[in-house]
Enzyme design. Structure first.
Site, PDB file in Angstrom:
ATOM      1  CD  GLU A 196      -3.005   1.070   2.245  1.00  0.00           C
ATOM      2  OE1 GLU A 196      -3.394  -0.059   2.592  1.00  0.00           O
ATOM      3  OE2 GLU A 196      -3.482   2.118   2.699  1.00  0.00           O
ATOM      4  CE  LYS A 254      -6.523  -1.511   5.217  1.00  0.00           C
ATOM      5  NZ  LYS A 254      -5.651  -0.681   4.367  1.00  0.00           N
ATOM      6  CG  HIS A 300      -3.813   6.850  -0.743  1.00  0.00           C
ATOM      7  ND1 HIS A 300      -2.979   5.922  -0.144  1.00  0.00           N
ATOM      8  CD2 HIS A 300      -4.617   6.166  -1.577  1.00  0.00           C
ATOM      9  CE1 HIS A 300      -3.290   4.730  -0.612  1.00  0.00           C
ATOM     10  NE2 HIS A 300      -4.272   4.845  -1.472  1.00  0.00           N
TER      11      HIS A 300
HETATM   12  C1  MEV Z   1      -6.312   3.096   4.653  1.00  0.00           C
HETATM   13  O1  MEV Z   1      -5.507   1.978   4.351  1.00  0.00           O
HETATM   14  C2  MEV Z   1      -6.376   3.318   6.163  1.00  0.00           C
HETATM   15  C3  MEV Z   1      -7.306   4.428   6.626  1.00  0.00           C
HETATM   16  O2  MEV Z   1      -8.620   4.202   6.123  1.00  0.00           O
HETATM   17  C4  MEV Z   1      -7.304   4.420   8.138  1.00  0.00           C
HETATM   18  C5  MEV Z   1      -8.302   5.340   8.762  1.00  0.00           C
HETATM   19  O3  MEV Z   1      -9.350   5.633   8.160  1.00  0.00           O
HETATM   20  O4  MEV Z   1      -8.064   5.740   9.929  1.00  0.00           O
HETATM   21  C6  MEV Z   1      -6.886   5.772   6.093  1.00  0.00           C
END
Ligand code: MEV
Length: 423
Positions: free
Chosen positions: A82, A260, A374
């Protein structure tokens, strides 16, 4: 040698330059990093690890910078597919660094093996008889692993519960084992199988399952850090992260995503060091539901000075000996870069990275939104998927970001025009 994890601009270097800087920063021989070439594992080596091997699959290995845990610097290898994860952990660690970095502590490396006893006519009497055999059972368990006892570990405690199930009353025995630097599954499973006949005989029951519990709540590790308000973006961002944290505590839908984000950091280091990602994930998520409702694993609060404090406490069953940690050459190199000397130290770094990752995600969400950073990084993956060569990736990605169209279709168009020279 004292490690300095404060390497700036690592992202702007070539892979070869990064390797040299990381080797230098971590105090390891630069040649050791060649073990990371092409996934670090030959098909022949893989063939000894699992069954029916037909190949290997490589995952990018990056190194997070700026981490300080308990006053020591660490360069942290992270295996993840990722984009943004490694950069985000490094940024959060930089923000924590000005207030002393991460402070971590834990319960010690104690794992639980469960032995299920069925058919006792007097389950409460059976439980009492099992507990009377405590010393005999602990001695028998410890006889299975003289090396572990010599290293200061071994079976420590025996507990038992009467459990009502839809299949009748069962007696569940827990054997608590200090597994030292191992993840511990093999050690505790061997012990559980060895003591089960004694337990069954005392209980007047039949033993069925004899296996470790992944709800490793006797192997908890906690990390905390103070994140500087100004570096986070000001008092408003601090308040908004506190609100985001409260949302995740109160709502399981948000908690799953929040957690996550924590696992993005935790699993990447667990995988890089050859540890069992599923065991750690099962442990963390069971811990998130420990009070009967799934909730956030971390907490963010505002301190007296207006800075943000973050805390994270999770089970962390990872080892430095045995399994893929020993068998996988890249995992060995990752551990050398990290420079940890005990499973407890490894666990403390991993939980600190989990907190750093969580902070970074919450900060981005509470400020500019997650897509901004991102998608910039994701653009490179999109460019590569569209067929850009390593030399072309940067130009294509930059164009996708500039035009705000980070899509494979558009990347193909950009690539075509780049190759025909009309840009
Ligand atoms: C993406 O891999 C993880 C996030 O969704 C975590 C979060 O929302 O705190 C950005």
């Amino acid at each position: 040698m004292a490690v300095n994890s404060r390497i700036s601009g690592l992202k702007d270097r070539s892979v070869a330059e990064r390797r040299a800087l990381v080797a230098d920063g971590a105090g390891v021989d630069a040649a050791a990093l060649t073990a990371l070439d092409a996934g670090g594992l030959t098909v022949e080596q893989a063939d000894h690890m699992i069954e029916n091997v037909v190949g290997t699959i490589a995952i990018p290995l990056g190194v997070a910078t700026n981490m300080t845990v308990n006053g020591r610097d660490y360069l942290v290898p992270m295996a993840t597919e990722e984009a943004s994860v490694v950069a985000a952990a490094s940024n959060a660690a930089r923000i924590a660094r000005v207030h002393g970095g991460f402070h971590a502590s834990g319960t010690g490396p104690v794992m639980i093996a469960q032995i299920q006893l069925l058919g006792a006519v007097d389950p409460h009497g059976a439980r009492a008889r099992v507990l009377e055999a405590r010393q005999e059972v602990l001695d028998l368990a410890n006889a299975q692993d003289p090396v572990l006892t010599r290293l200061g570990g071994g079976a420590r405690e025996l507990t038992a519960r009467v459990l009502e199930t839809r299949d009748g009353t069962q007696v569940i025995v827990h054997l608590h084992v200090d597994v030292r630097d191992a993840m511990g599954a093999n050690a505790v499973n061997t012990m559980a199988e060895a003591v089960a006949p004694v337990l069954a005989e005392r209980a007047g029951a039949r033993s069925l399952l004899r296996i470790l519990s992944n709800k490793a709540d006797t192997r908890l590790v906690r990390a905390r850090a103070v994140f500087d308000a100004e570096l986070l973006g000001g008092p408003r961002v601090v308040d908004d992260i506190v609100s985001a944290s409260a949302f995740a505590e109160a709502d399981p839908y948000r908690a799953a995503t929040h957690n996550k984000g924590i696992m993005n950091g935790i699993s990447a280091v667990v995988l890089a060091t050859g540890n069992d990602t599923r065991a750690v994930e099962a442990g963390c998520h069971s811990h998130a539901a420990r009070d009967g409702r799934y909730t956030a694993l971390s907490r963010f609060e505002k301190d007296r000075d207006g800075n943000l404090t973050g805390t994270l406490e999770v089970p962390m069953p990872v080892g430095l000996v045995g399994g893929a940690t020993r068998a996988h050459p890249a995992a060995q190199t990752a551990i050398r870069i990290l420079g940890v000397t005990s499973a407890t130290e490894l666990a403390e770094v991993i939980v600190s990275v989990g907190l750093a990752q969580n902070l970074a995600a919450c900060r981005a969400l509470a400020a500019e939104g997650i897509q901004h950073g991102h998608m910039r990084l994701h653009a490179r993956t999109v460019a590569a998927s569209a067929g850009a060569s390593p030399e072309e990736v940067r130009d294509v990605a930059e164009r996708l970001v500039k035009d705000g169209r980070i899509q494979v279709e558009y990347a193909r168009e950009v690539l075509e025009s780049l190759r025909s020279g009309d840009r």
